[in-house]
Design an enzyme around this catalytic site. Structure first.
Site, mmCIF file in Angstrom:
data_model
loop_
_atom_site.group_PDB
_atom_site.id
_atom_site.type_symbol
_atom_site.label_atom_id
_atom_site.label_comp_id
_atom_site.label_asym_id
_atom_site.label_seq_id
_atom_site.Cartn_x
_atom_site.Cartn_y
_atom_site.Cartn_z
ATOM 1 C CE1 TYR A 238 -4.474 -1.423 5.501
ATOM 2 C CE2 TYR A 238 -3.582 0.717 4.870
ATOM 3 C CZ TYR A 238 -4.032 -0.548 4.522
ATOM 4 O OH TYR A 238 -4.032 -0.937 3.196
ATOM 5 C CB SER B 29 -0.836 -0.019 1.285
ATOM 6 O OG SER B 29 -1.514 1.204 1.474
HETATM 7 N N1 LIG Z 1 -8.759 -0.243 -1.396
HETATM 8 C C1 LIG Z 1 -7.698 0.523 -1.122
HETATM 9 O O1 LIG Z 1 -7.782 1.764 -1.053
HETATM 10 C C2 LIG Z 1 -6.343 -0.119 -0.924
HETATM 11 C C3 LIG Z 1 -5.198 0.685 -1.063
HETATM 12 C C4 LIG Z 1 -3.940 0.115 -0.860
HETATM 13 C C5 LIG Z 1 -3.831 -1.227 -0.518
HETATM 14 N N2 LIG Z 1 -4.964 -1.979 -0.375
HETATM 15 C C6 LIG Z 1 -4.786 -3.391 -0.012
HETATM 16 O O2 LIG Z 1 -5.420 -4.191 -0.998
HETATM 17 C C7 LIG Z 1 -5.781 -5.446 -0.427
HETATM 18 C C8 LIG Z 1 -7.213 -5.774 -0.816
HETATM 19 O O3 LIG Z 1 -8.064 -4.752 -0.326
HETATM 20 P P1 LIG Z 1 -9.430 -4.322 -1.066
HETATM 21 O O4 LIG Z 1 -9.465 -2.852 -1.078
HETATM 22 O O5 LIG Z 1 -9.594 -5.088 -2.310
HETATM 23 O O6 LIG Z 1 -10.486 -4.804 0.062
HETATM 24 P P2 LIG Z 1 -11.847 -5.659 -0.051
HETATM 25 O O7 LIG Z 1 -12.435 -5.609 1.319
HETATM 26 O O8 LIG Z 1 -12.670 -5.180 -1.200
HETATM 27 O O9 LIG Z 1 -11.332 -7.138 -0.357
HETATM 28 C C9 LIG Z 1 -10.609 -7.853 0.618
HETATM 29 C C10 LIG Z 1 -11.106 -9.294 0.677
HETATM 30 O O10 LIG Z 1 -10.338 -9.956 1.703
HETATM 31 C C11 LIG Z 1 -11.209 -10.795 2.447
HETATM 32 N N3 LIG Z 1 -10.681 -11.019 3.803
HETATM 33 C C12 LIG Z 1 -10.623 -10.127 4.812
HETATM 34 N N4 LIG Z 1 -10.129 -10.715 5.905
HETATM 35 C C13 LIG Z 1 -9.836 -12.001 5.572
HETATM 36 C C14 LIG Z 1 -9.306 -13.103 6.287
HETATM 37 N N5 LIG Z 1 -8.992 -13.006 7.586
HETATM 38 N N6 LIG Z 1 -9.133 -14.278 5.633
HETATM 39 C C15 LIG Z 1 -9.499 -14.395 4.316
HETATM 40 N N7 LIG Z 1 -10.017 -13.383 3.599
HETATM 41 C C16 LIG Z 1 -10.190 -12.197 4.226
HETATM 42 C C17 LIG Z 1 -12.534 -10.043 2.470
HETATM 43 O O11 LIG Z 1 -13.635 -10.913 2.731
HETATM 44 C C18 LIG Z 1 -12.584 -9.423 1.076
HETATM 45 O O12 LIG Z 1 -13.288 -10.242 0.150
HETATM 46 C C19 LIG Z 1 -5.530 -5.307 1.085
HETATM 47 O O13 LIG Z 1 -4.301 -5.925 1.413
HETATM 48 C C20 LIG Z 1 -5.410 -3.804 1.283
HETATM 49 O O14 LIG Z 1 -4.606 -3.484 2.404
HETATM 50 C C21 LIG Z 1 -6.209 -1.461 -0.573
#
Ligand SMILES: NC(=O)c1ccc[n+]([C@@H]2O[C@H](COP(=O)([O-])OP(=O)(O)OC[C@H]3O[C@@H](n4cnc5c(N)ncnc54)[C@H](O)[C@@H]3O)[C@@H](O)[C@H]2O)c1
Length: 261
Positions: free
Chosen positions: A156, A144
């Site tokens: 975070y 991230s």
């Molecule tokens: N969306 C953003 O702004 C952003 C920015 C930078 C990094 N990220 C990173 O991207 C990655 C995905 O995030 P996203 O935005 O797609 O979120 P999201 O919530 O849309 O998707 C994440 C998925 O992970 C699953 N999950 C959560 N906890 C879990 C667990 N303990 N075991 C198995 N599955 C689990 C959830 O059910 C969900 O389907 C994360 O690592 C997040 O830190 C997101």
């Protein structure tokens, strides 16, 4: 040309957001099969009905070694091998400031976010190591902008800094057999949830729309699809001399942070 032809991939957090988009893109790039892993069964059922027998699903928790091992076993029994592990499942910290944290947030909140965002990646790497060594495979971890800069809450931010350190340590330890790299997206509109222990039980959980055109120097809305090509490159043999690297898929967040100071 399909960069991922014949690869078999295990991806966590595959049911929504960035993970779901990566699944779709990888299938378009010709992967032989995907094991999609998520905590929420309904999301996996939807993926299964969309993609049929090109994917297998495992409903589990990334913090559980047995659940991760089940995914590896499924990759091998169904598709014959495992080439790529994408550690991606993550949770947010409710943007809780230190001054607003009580005992529950300091203990359970911290443990939940670190458990999923850091330990989950480590356990996933432990589960896949043996299979990836056999085939000289690779690991791609979702990092991230919070792996480098401040913006979210301290829990975070610390977890994503730790995930960067983990990625580098694994790249060093697992060379020359397994390459380990990261993709660092900036704010992107997804259903990205906070750890339960860091939100009030009755609070309305409204999705935060991040990554808007005014939030970055490219003046464009960042969508999950914008990050998918970075995963394709790092999962493919086209990045054969990259390990311990990060692709900053951040619409210029890095240079804009530098220019504000
Ligand atoms: N969306 C953003 O702004 C952003 C920015 C930078 C990094 N990220 C990173 O991207 C990655 C995905 O995030 P996203 O935005 O797609 O979120 P999201 O919530 O849309 O998707 C994440 C998925 O992970 C699953 N999950 C959560 N906890 C879990 C667990 N303990 N075991 C198995 N599955 C689990 C959830 O059910 C969900 O389907 C994360 O690592 C997040 O830190 C997101």
């Amino acid at each position: 040309m399909n960069w991922l032809e014949d690869k078999v991939v295990f991806i966590t957090g595959a049911g929504e957001g960035i993970g779901k988009v990566v699944v779709n893109r990888f299938l378009n790039e010709g992967v032989a099969g995907i094991v999609a892993f998520d905590l929420i069964d309904d999301r996996l059922a939807e993926l299964q009905s969309t993609y049929g027998d090109r994917i297998e699903t495992v409903c589990g928790d990334v913090r559980n070694l047995k659940d991760n091992e089940k995914a590896v076993e499924l990759a091998v029994s169904k598709f014959g091998k495992l080439d790529v592990f994408v550690g991606n499942a993550g949770v947010r910290d409710g943007r809780k400031r230190l001054e607003d944290m009580g005992e529950k947030e300091l203990h359970q909140g911290f443990d939940d976010v670190f458990g999923i965002n850091v330990k989950g990646y480590m356990i996933g790497a432990a589960a896949v190591r043996e299979e990836l060594v056999k085939i000289r495979g690779c690991i791609v971890l979702t990092l991230s902008t919070s792996s480098f800069y401040v913006g979210s809450g301290p829990i975070y931010t610390a977890s994503k800094h730790a995930a960067l350190g983990l990625m580098r340590a694994l790249a060093h330890e697992l060379a020359p057999d397994i390459r380990v790299n990261g993709v660092a997206p900036s704010g992107t509109p997804t259903s990205f949830s906070d750890a339960d222990s860091l939100v009030e039980p009755d609070s309305a959980r409204t999705a935060i729309r991040t990554g808007g055109p005014n939030s970055n120097i490219l003046h464009r809305q960042t969508e999950p699809e914008d990050h998918a090509a970075a995963y394709v490159l790092l999962a493919s043999d086209q990045s054969a001399v990259m390990t311990g690297s990060v692709i900053n898929s951040d619409a210029g967040r890095g240079v804009s942070v530098a220019s504000q100071r």
